[in-house]
Design an enzyme around this catalytic site. Structure first.
Site, mmCIF file in Angstrom:
data_model
loop_
_atom_site.group_PDB
_atom_site.id
_atom_site.type_symbol
_atom_site.label_atom_id
_atom_site.label_comp_id
_atom_site.label_asym_id
_atom_site.label_seq_id
_atom_site.Cartn_x
_atom_site.Cartn_y
_atom_site.Cartn_z
ATOM 1 C CG ASN A 24 -2.274 1.087 0.895
ATOM 2 O OD1 ASN A 24 -1.888 2.065 0.584
ATOM 3 N ND2 ASN A 24 -2.859 0.811 1.884
ATOM 4 N NE ARG A 103 -4.552 3.405 -1.166
ATOM 5 C CZ ARG A 103 -4.275 4.423 -0.364
ATOM 6 N NH1 ARG A 103 -2.927 5.190 -0.366
ATOM 7 N NH2 ARG A 103 -4.935 5.824 -0.761
ATOM 8 C CG HIS A 192 -8.666 7.357 1.069
ATOM 9 N ND1 HIS A 192 -9.132 8.811 1.082
ATOM 10 C CD2 HIS A 192 -7.372 7.399 1.122
ATOM 11 C CE1 HIS A 192 -7.750 9.434 1.550
ATOM 12 N NE2 HIS A 192 -6.493 8.665 1.530
ATOM 13 N NE ARG A 252 -2.982 14.976 -1.035
ATOM 14 C CZ ARG A 252 -2.857 13.487 -1.845
ATOM 15 N NH1 ARG A 252 -3.782 12.991 -2.266
ATOM 16 N NH2 ARG A 252 -2.505 12.772 -0.498
ATOM 17 C CD GLU A 395 -6.175 2.355 2.770
ATOM 18 O OE1 GLU A 395 -6.798 2.802 2.144
ATOM 19 O OE2 GLU A 395 -5.761 2.286 3.764
#
Length: 407
Positions: A24, A103, A192, A252, A395
């Site tokens: 990931n 991912r 996500h 960001r 995840e």
């Protein structure tokens, strides 16, 4: 490089197994897990974090041990090579993995399901780099590095955008000329998705919520997004065509006035690439604080009275609360608000401040439960009405299951 997906393993003495390695790769970290899918258990997991900084480090944990080391060279290819080496040295990886799952952040409208990686798949992922400039290059680096190390092992890409394919046009379209959607795919995709899908389902199970439910999940890490989930389907989310839209994040900006590009061009002579780079890599918590993009560092500084750190935290929490309020309009009922991701799972201050900003929803935070990151179910609220829950995202497990099912 050619990827040989179905040839016989060539490493002497190694055999195929039910082991699945999951990678990931994030914008400043690489999480990894090794699963034994025969027993549905995680054999080992780890994190290479703060990549690109002097504090870059690798941590590996397994049932009865832990390994740590500094990472002097923290580019993705080097880090992934080191992860494989450490797993082998610690005798945690005895057999060739059956499959390696990745991912991948952006699949555009091409990918709505997991896929076995081929040269054609890699080319399509590359075409999405402009939509996810911080992540897709890292995802590609992981796939290519592991293809070199394990050229005979199938690799599977699981896309963050897939869960949000259920968004209706009213949620995913921008109010720009429609031909831009038809010709260039200009629309909101959301990200996500693996995390939002997992924690929403987990919250419904833990709380005994009926199949008809409404949940808002907030995935908070270096990248942040929130999602409105109705009956297991994504109805709206904060990220858009790229992961830049929405919440304030580590580096960001989240939402800004689109006119900012022209303003900075006129005032400073910055071209589009310069402005976009600033919004992706120099903004967010780093830009506001002038100190760091790491929430732990900023909370410590705020506690010491550093005003810019305090300001960054206030903006982060208010903007998150405002977006959560907006996401509620996509639901007909609200049963739970879920905090997840590194910040959501661990920052008591962020959770408390966001809940304070959401007083209109009637949430009642239990300070003691919040200090413990929740009770046995992860609940940190009291009283009737929607529950507030802290759930560790998984995840990697979701990716492992999807990869195994595909092959």
């Amino acid at each position: 490089m050619p990827l040989r997906m179905n040839s016989t393993p060539t490493l002497s003495g190694w055999t195929m197994s039910q082991n699945i390695l999951v990678i990931n790769s994030g914008s400043s970290s690489v999480k990894f897990s090794l699963f034994d899918m025969t027993h549905q258990t995680e054999t080992a997991s780890g994190l290479a974090e703060r990549l690109g900084s002097d504090a870059a480090a690798l941590t590996l944990r397994w049932a009865d041990g832990e390994y740590r080391q500094a990472l002097h060279d923290s580019d993705y290819a080097t880090v992934l090579t080191q992860i494989i080496a450490v797993l082998t040295e610690q005798q945690l990886l005895h057999h060739l993995p059956k499959v390696i799952g990745h991912r991948v952040v952006h699949g555009g409208e091409v990918f709505s399901d997991p896929v076995i990686v081929t040269d054609e798949v890699l080319a399509s992922i590359r075409q999405c780099i402009a939509l996810a400039p911080l992540h897709n290059p890292a995802n590609l680096a992981g796939i290519e590095a592991l293809a070199t190390l394990y050229p005979d092992i199938p690799q599977v890409a699981v896309f963050d955008t897939a869960f949000h394919q259920s968004l209706a046009p009213k949620a995913f379209l921008y109010a720009v000329p429609y031909k831009l959607y038809e010709q260039q795919g200009v629309r909101r995709y959301g990200f996500h998705g693996v995390s939002h899908q997992y924690v929403a389902a987990e919250a419904a199970t833990r709380l005994g919520i009926s199949a008809q439910h409404g949940i808002i999940s907030a995935h908070l890490g270096n990248g942040c997004s929130a999602c409105a989930v109705a009956n297991g389907q994504s109805m709206d989310t904060t990220m858009g065509m790229t992961p830049l839209e929405g919440l304030v994040m580590g580096t960001r900006s989240g939402d800004v006035d689109p006119g900012l590009h022209q303003f900075l061009y006129q005032q400073k002579g910055w071209d589009v690439e310069t402005v976009t780079n600033m919004l992706n890599k120099e903004s967010g918590m780093l830009g506001l604080s002038g100190l760091s993009n790491d929430m732990r560092t900023l909370e410590a500084a705020a506690n010491e009275g550093v005003e810019r750190a305090q300001l960054a935290l206030a903006v982060f929490c208010f903007r998150l609360a405002r977006h959560i309020g907006g996401l509620a309009t996509a639901l007909t009922r609200l049963d739970a608000l879920v905090f997840t991701g590194g910040i959501g799972e661990n920052s008591r201050f962020i959770r408390a401040t966001v809940i304070e900003n959401l007083a209109i929803f009637g949430f009642r935070l239990d300070n003691e439960l919040n200090a413990r990151n929740g009770d046995m179910l992860g609940v940190i609220s009291t009283g009737p009405g929607p529950k507030v829950v802290v759930i560790e995202t998984k995840e990697e497990l979701m990716i492992a299951r999807a990869a195994l099912a595909l092959i």
